[in-house]
Design an enzyme around this catalytic site. Structure first.
Site, PDB file in Angstrom:
ATOM      1  N   GLN B 512       0.813  -1.223   0.000  1.00  0.00           N
ATOM      2  CA  GLN B 512       0.000   0.000   0.000  1.00  0.00           C
ATOM      3  C   GLN B 512       0.845   1.271   0.000  1.00  0.00           C
ATOM      4  O   GLN B 512       0.321   2.358  -0.168  1.00  0.00           O
ATOM      5  CB  GLN B 512      -0.973  -0.002   1.193  1.00  0.00           C
ATOM      6  CG  GLN B 512      -0.396   0.461   2.539  1.00  0.00           C
ATOM      7  CD  GLN B 512       0.393  -0.603   3.259  1.00  0.00           C
ATOM      8  OE1 GLN B 512       1.137  -1.355   2.660  1.00  0.00           O
ATOM      9  NE2 GLN B 512       0.265  -0.650   4.574  1.00  0.00           N
ATOM     10  N   GLY B 513       2.159   1.146   0.239  1.00  0.00           N
ATOM     11  CA  GLY B 513       3.033   2.317   0.192  1.00  0.00           C
ATOM     12  C   GLY B 513       3.203   3.020   1.518  1.00  0.00           C
ATOM     13  O   GLY B 513       3.553   4.199   1.555  1.00  0.00           O
ATOM     14  N   SER B 514       2.998   2.293   2.616  1.00  0.00           N
ATOM     15  CA  SER B 514       3.076   2.964   3.919  1.00  0.00           C
ATOM     16  C   SER B 514       4.489   3.433   4.249  1.00  0.00           C
ATOM     17  O   SER B 514       4.654   4.473   4.895  1.00  0.00           O
ATOM     18  CB  SER B 514       2.553   2.047   5.026  1.00  0.00           C
ATOM     19  OG  SER B 514       3.283   0.844   5.064  1.00  0.00           O
ATOM     20  N   ARG B 553      -6.361   2.311   8.528  1.00  0.00           N
ATOM     21  CA  ARG B 553      -6.101   3.123   9.708  1.00  0.00           C
ATOM     22  C   ARG B 553      -4.678   3.656   9.783  1.00  0.00           C
ATOM     23  O   ARG B 553      -4.397   4.559  10.561  1.00  0.00           O
ATOM     24  CB  ARG B 553      -6.404   2.317  10.987  1.00  0.00           C
ATOM     25  CG  ARG B 553      -5.517   1.111  11.194  1.00  0.00           C
ATOM     26  CD  ARG B 553      -5.809   0.404  12.511  1.00  0.00           C
ATOM     27  NE  ARG B 553      -5.349   1.151  13.668  1.00  0.00           N
ATOM     28  CZ  ARG B 553      -4.069   1.238  14.071  1.00  0.00           C
ATOM     29  NH1 ARG B 553      -3.117   0.609  13.402  1.00  0.00           N
ATOM     30  NH2 ARG B 553      -3.754   1.947  15.137  1.00  0.00           N
ATOM     31  N   ALA B 748      -4.800  14.129   6.457  1.00  0.00           N
ATOM     32  CA  ALA B 748      -5.047  12.871   5.736  1.00  0.00           C
ATOM     33  C   ALA B 748      -6.014  11.949   6.470  1.00  0.00           C
ATOM     34  O   ALA B 748      -6.082  11.930   7.691  1.00  0.00           O
ATOM     35  CB  ALA B 748      -3.729  12.134   5.492  1.00  0.00           C
ATOM     36  N   LYS B 749      -6.744  11.178   5.659  1.00  0.00           N
ATOM     37  CA  LYS B 749      -7.530  10.047   6.159  1.00  0.00           C
ATOM     38  C   LYS B 749      -7.018   8.792   5.464  1.00  0.00           C
ATOM     39  O   LYS B 749      -6.224   8.853   4.531  1.00  0.00           O
ATOM     40  CB  LYS B 749      -9.003  10.203   5.792  1.00  0.00           C
ATOM     41  CG  LYS B 749      -9.699  11.407   6.338  1.00  0.00           C
ATOM     42  CD  LYS B 749     -11.207  11.157   6.363  1.00  0.00           C
ATOM     43  CE  LYS B 749     -11.959  11.967   5.363  1.00  0.00           C
ATOM     44  NZ  LYS B 749     -13.422  11.834   5.483  1.00  0.00           N
ATOM     45  N   GLY B 750      -7.550   7.647   5.854  1.00  0.00           N
ATOM     46  CA  GLY B 750      -7.171   6.387   5.214  1.00  0.00           C
ATOM     47  C   GLY B 750      -7.847   6.236   3.865  1.00  0.00           C
ATOM     48  O   GLY B 750      -8.870   6.861   3.591  1.00  0.00           O
ATOM     49  N   VAL B 751      -7.251   5.395   3.010  1.00  0.00           N
ATOM     50  CA  VAL B 751      -7.778   5.247   1.648  1.00  0.00           C
ATOM     51  C   VAL B 751      -7.688   3.807   1.123  1.00  0.00           C
ATOM     52  O   VAL B 751      -8.229   3.489   0.073  1.00  0.00           O
ATOM     53  CB  VAL B 751      -7.052   6.235   0.693  1.00  0.00           C
ATOM     54  CG1 VAL B 751      -5.579   5.874   0.559  1.00  0.00           C
ATOM     55  CG2 VAL B 751      -7.697   6.285  -0.676  1.00  0.00           C
ATOM     56  N   GLU B 753      -9.169   0.987   1.599  1.00  0.00           N
ATOM     57  CA  GLU B 753     -10.366   0.189   1.304  1.00  0.00           C
ATOM     58  C   GLU B 753     -11.392   0.960   0.485  1.00  0.00           C
ATOM     59  O   GLU B 753     -12.289   0.355  -0.112  1.00  0.00           O
ATOM     60  CB  GLU B 753     -11.029  -0.243   2.617  1.00  0.00           C
ATOM     61  CG  GLU B 753     -10.104  -1.004   3.539  1.00  0.00           C
ATOM     62  CD  GLU B 753     -10.607  -1.007   4.967  1.00  0.00           C
ATOM     63  OE1 GLU B 753     -10.640  -2.076   5.588  1.00  0.00           O
ATOM     64  OE2 GLU B 753     -10.992   0.066   5.476  1.00  0.00           O
TER      65      GLU B 753
END
Lengths: 293, 800
Positions: B512-514, B553, B748-751, B753
């Site tokens: 996911q690129g975290s 999250r 930022a928020k999560g993306v 899902e």
């Protein structure tokens, strides 16, 4: 995977010699591209003791026009068929059929001969060749023998090849060179999916009468082997070319097919596909005939 | 960037929102840049580490012998033939495990899953024994020789049938795990297959239906699908010193693995070390305990390193997405407003609960959709069946729920003669309004999502539906999710003597690129370039606690923890400089490895180190902990003033062609819109939306696990097809809706899902738009579509 003896042969004579020597006492398998055989070697409990590699056999590598017709050597790959100028010119359907087999890697290694020898009913290499009445040239201890493709398949994964024989050449007879042919495949997704049904249609056009001449229809994945839709062919022979006739031929072809239900599709759905693909393959071949006229 | 005026007052939170004016003015160097992923090169040249490739000296390979019956008592296990094979080191059964771990049951919700079956099996494919051998092929052959005799019990597979009186009971009794705070309401139960029935009651739904002008009721179903990660699940365990254990594992939740394995062994957590590497995909398949407890037990029993790596086929017997049956009843007022909605959902959790109760409860409470509805009743049953266990799959059940409400919304809109987009506009839940749980919606850009969908689809322009056998249609859908709560992330930012820095965190980069996002956040805060930051991969001996990499999250929670850690490190550096330079901290700025004061004084890293440590070496360690606030819902009504730290809003729209003679759907255009707060890395965020959209496209059009009496009959990638490059729509696009979330790291928020939620109903709605045929069960295979077409024409296709 078990151990086995491995022979890499330089031509078909060599191959036949090795087969003759080992096929009596051992279980021998021939490998070309290996795209089917490697899976079998890995997972099948009855793996061979001897493997004969024909991928370097010089006399089985070419696509040539001969007095008999168009000859395709047993180890010509699907990618080579897609790229062959002769095939693209004379039989675009054959190139299209090669294009929908597996992925690029499979097509670079896998051979048309191997596709036929494996003899799964859903093979994409079979129907077009069947519609073009291809002849299989088999090399054995007593030299060559020729078998029409529709007699080559015996059942699922079964052919007339004997343990000491080798598929050497696929020959499209001279009378069918350039015959307008169209191939269609229907899988659950676009690439790398087994055909639920595939179909090829081929016919000459009598432009004066505007009728079907020598119509040939072949269907895959709807019987224990690739079959011809003989009733549909008989219906079309000499009949005027109309959309209605092609649709009717599709309906008749359903009667030629004996599909099964499995987790991919029901028999009822496959029968419907037979009708649709037959009609569309005929339409495609006709479009090609018009373009070539 | 503009800040929407409609932010309500900030909720009570542990993190203070930066003043809006400052956010607006902020000039950012690192965050907001589409930096190529830091690991791209390593993934191309093959040097990136994956646990599947790891081999340890002296290691044994394990092959699992699996149950062949869906439900049965184990009468006898005979391993003698397997043990007779040369090279077999040991055959381990559940009883052997018990000599080491007397109570070998694990699970994040209930302690219901045995490490190896004990006394009973509950699904086809359940691990019954493990053969250990140095040579994997020997282990494979021997596993086939383990003879297990079963006394069959009646199985139940359907999630609704399993809840009926008289259904076979799969677990005699249930013991809640008590690990996660959001699952603390789970109760011990016996005599039922319903692990949890979670309710949300809002208003008076009966009154609502009584007052409605029209009531619609439908049942929607989705079938089980599988994650199909390219790197199958794998774990290795080895002894670590005289009393420790190291587990190398393809896990999304290393901190959880440490805690759960320690609990099983009765050890303190510091004796168990868990490390991960890059994951070749996960999507929820590699959460909680999968193989870790098994390899740990095996390694301790034989005192050698043990590796178990699954085959793709075994993945189908390990964890799946929930199948679901959703009954949805909606009361409408004449003006096109939804006045009441009742949703009852049966979640097919399979034989072991895994995280099913969270899937049921968390997705369940959003089951009325992002709509403003006065009267709502939502009931969710987490149900045991004799299928393989179901858990999280990129959305924790959201897509099954959105499938139901967005298809039904289209049915209603068409029936009332209202444009589907307009129907949604009339009913959406605006910021400041209470959601069915009682939590007030904030920072949820649903209007903007609809506007973008409308723009990208040219919704106002007349659409050509085609003629002949191929017809065209278009459809849209919106959906939402509440991010999981409460959870904690902890990060450490370590600034070294030369100014370079490492981020230590237990977020797992599973594609996911975290790593890149965390590096960007640290770099932005420290005023250095992202490419110079190193992110240390999870190793519980080194990296601090994180709940897990799940539920979209990480960017929000770990992103905040990394930001706080970097701020802490920066503050320490500034304090050193302030003391040396004898100025106020406010006068100082840390950038590019040096402190600069407004008056022009400058302290390099060398100077800072000398000032602090007396030599040009040392380390400055910043720490950040982030736990957003949460209020437990009332167990009877599901009401909570603070159910989630943020809402993830999504919309998708599709244009399709449908071949009415074969039933084949071709998606020609797919737009996926996500409300992401502010994207830390816009290119990665868009890829997340497109990747999720493509994944859900497979679940929509052809992916489906097929069963025969509990046996998966298409358990391989030859027979179970996921989308290939050729299946990707020619016009595939992602749209980011960017309004900063007031508490997100840099907004930022999560993306991860978001792109899954709305794709299936958008396509089904497009199908209905094309040919007027409505299908209520996924996937929309050509056969299912053709059958529906023929059904509608009163000439049904024969079944055989």
């Amino acid at each position: 995977m078990r151990t086995f003896e491995f022979f890499a042969v330089k031509d078909s004579h060599d191959a036949v010699a090795v087969l003759a020597k080992h096929s009596v006492s051992s279980k021998v398998r021939v490998i070309a591209g290996g795209t089917d055989l490697l899976a079998e070697l890995k997972f099948s409990p009855q793996s061979p003791n001897v493997v004969v590699d024909i991928s370097r056999a010089e006399d089985l590598k070419s696509i040539t026009l001969t007095d008999d017709g168009l000859s395709i050597g047993a180890v010509v790959t699907h990618s080579q068929i897609m790229q062959s100028p002769i095939i693209r010119e004379m039989f675009p359907a054959l190139a299209n059929a090669a294009h929908v087999i597996g992925a690029v890697q499979t097509r670079n290694l896998g051979t048309l001969g191997g596709n036929l020898v494996t003899a799964v009913p859903s093979m994409d290499g079979g129907p077009t060749l069947m519609a073009l009445e291809a002849i299989i040239s088999i090399a054995g201890p007593d030299g060559r023998r020729q078998v029409p493709l529709n007699e080559f398949f015996v059942g699922p994964r079964k052919t007339v090849l004997k343990a000491d024989e080798l598929l050497a050449e696929i020959i499209i007879p001279r009378r069918n060179l350039g015959k307008p042919t169209h191939f269609l495949k229907f899988g659950l997704r676009k690439g790398q999916a087994l055909a639920l049904v595939n179909a090829a249609a081929s016919f000459w056009v009598d432009w004066e009468k505007h009728t079907f001449v020598a119509p040939r229809i072949a269907l895959g994945a709807v019987a224990p082997k690739v079959i011809r839709a003989l009733q549909a062919e008989a219906y079309l022979e000499g009949r005027e070319i109309t959309p209605e006739a092609m649709a009717e031929a599709g309906r008749i072809a359903i009667g030629d097919a004996k599909p099964i239900s499995d987790f991919r599709a029901s028999a009822g759905y496959r029968r419907n596909l037979v009708g649709v693909l037959t009609k569309r393959a005929l339409e495609g071949a006709y479009a090609l005939a018009q373009a070539k006229r | 960037m503009t800040i929407p005026a409609r932010f309500t007052e900030p909720a009570d939170t542990t993190v203070e929102a930066p003043p809006k004016a400052k956010r607006k003015a902020a000039v950012r160097r690192e965050v907001g840049r589409s930096i190529p992923r830091l690991e791209s090169h390593a993934k191309v040249d093959g040097s990136a580490e994956y646990i599947y490739h790891l081999r340890l000296p002296g290691m044994l390979q394990g092959k699992i012998c699996r149950s062949t019956v869906p439900h049965g008592r184990i009468v006898r296990i005979d391993a003698s033939a397997a043990l007779a094979i040369e090279g077999v080191h040991a055959v381990i059964t559940g009883e052997d495990i018990r000599t080491l771990i007397p109570d070998p049951y694990y699970g994040p919700a209930f302690h219901d899953q045995p490490i190896l079956a004990i006394g009973k099996v509950r699904y086809v494919g359940e691990p019954v024994a493990v053969v250990l051998a140095a040579d994997l092929h020997v282990a494979e052959e021997a596993a086939d020789q383990v003879v297990v005799e079963y006394e069959p019990l009646e199985p139940v597979f359907d999630e609704v049938a399993a809840t009926k009186p008289g259904a076979p009971i799969i677990h005699d009794s249930l013991r809640p795990a008590g690990m996660f705070p959001d699952l603390q309401y789970l109760k011990g139960r016996s005599g039922t297959n319903v692990a949890l029935d979670a309710r949300v009651l809002h208003g008076d739904v009966e009154k609502g239906f009584a007052e409605a002008d029209q009531v619609f009721e439908n049942v929607f179903r989705s079938r089980k699908v599988v994650h199909a990660t390219f790197e199958p699940t794998v774990s290795l365990a080895e002894l670590n010193g005289s009393n420790g254990l190291t587990i190398h594992t393809s896990s999304q939740s290393p901190s959880y693995v440490r805690a759960e394995v320690s609990r099983l062994l009765g050890w303190p957590e510091n004796r168990v070390r868990v490390r991960t590497a890059f994951l070749g995909g996960s999507f929820g398949a590699k959460l909680y305990i999968k193989l870790e407890a098994l390899v740990a037990a095996c390694a301790l029993l034989v005192r050698k390193p043990v590796r178990i790596g699954l085959t793709m086929e075994e993945e189908f017997y390990t964890i799946t997405k929930h199948g679901a049956t959703v009954r949805i009843k909606t009361g409408m007022a004449k003006d096109g407003r939804i006045v009441a909605r009742e949703v009852e959902t049966w979640w097919n959790g399979g034989a072991y609960a895994d995280i099913g109760p969270r899937v049921s409860q968390k997705s369940g409470f959003t089951a009325a959709g992002p709509y403003d509805i006065e009267n709502v009743s939502l009931i969710n049953y987490a149900v045991y069946t004799n299928d393989p266990p179901a858990g999280a799959l990129r959305g924790f059940g959201i897509s099954q729920i959105v499938w139901a409400y967005e298809c039904q919304n289209d049915i209603i809109a068409r029936s009332l003669g209202i444009d589907p987009l307009e129907f949604r506009r009339r009913n959406i839940l605006h910021d400041g309004r209470p959601h069915a749980t009682g939590t007030i919606m904030t920072n949820a850009e649903i209007d903007e999502v609809l506007d973008r969908l409308s723009d990208r689809m040219h919704w106002d322009v007349l659409f050509d539906h085609g003629s002949g056998p191929v017809r065209r249609g278009r459809g849209l859908a919106i959906g939402f999710k509440a991010c999981i709560a409460p959870t904690t992330s902890v990060a450490v930012v370590n600034v070294y003597g030369d100014g370079s820095c490492c981020v230590s965190c237990s977020t797992v980069d599973m594609g996911q690129g975290s790593d890149t996002a965390m590096a960007q956040i640290a770099a932005e805060t420290l005023g250095i370039s992202t490419e110079t930051v190193r992110v240390i991969h999870p190793d519980t001996d080194v990296t601090p606690y994180d709940m897990a990499t799940l539920g979209s999250r990480s960017t929000y929670h770990m992103g905040n923890a990394v930001r706080l850690a970097a701020e802490d490190a920066r503050a320490q550096l500034l304090r050193i400089a302030a003391a040396t330079l004898q100025t106020d901290i406010e006068e100082l700025e840390y950038r590019d490895g040096a402190v600069i004061s407004r008056s022009g004084a400058r302290m390099t890293m060398r100077g800072l180190m000398l000032a602090r440590f007396g030599m040009q070496a040392g380390t400055v360690i910043g720490m950040g902990t982030f736990t957003p606030p949460y209020t437990k819902p009332d167990p009877r009504t599901g009401q909570s003033p603070q159910i989630t730290p943020y809402w993830m809003l999504a919309g998708a729209a599709a244009e399709i062609e449908v071949d009415t003679e074969t039933g084949r759907i071709r998606v020609t255009k797919l737009v996926n819109v996500g409300d992401v707060g502010c994207a830390i890395n816009p290119a990665i965020a868009k890829r997340q939306l497109n990747g999720a959209g493509t994944m859900q496209l497979g679940f929509t059009l052809f992916e489906e696990m097929r069963f025969n009496e509990g046996q998966v009959i298409n358990a391989s990638l030859a027979d179970y097809k996921i989308p290939g490059m050729l299946d990707v729509p020619e016009d595939l696009s992602a749209e980011l809706v960017e309004f900063p979330h007031e508490h997100g790291p840099f907004g930022a928020k999560g993306v991860g899902e978001t792109g899954m939620f709305s794709v299936s109903p958008a396509i089904a709605n497009a199908l209905c738009d094309a040919i007027g045929v409505r299908i209520m069960e996924l996937p929309l295979t050509p056969e299912r579509v053709l059958r529906a077409i023929r059904e509608s024409e009163n000439r049904p296709l024969e079944s055989e």
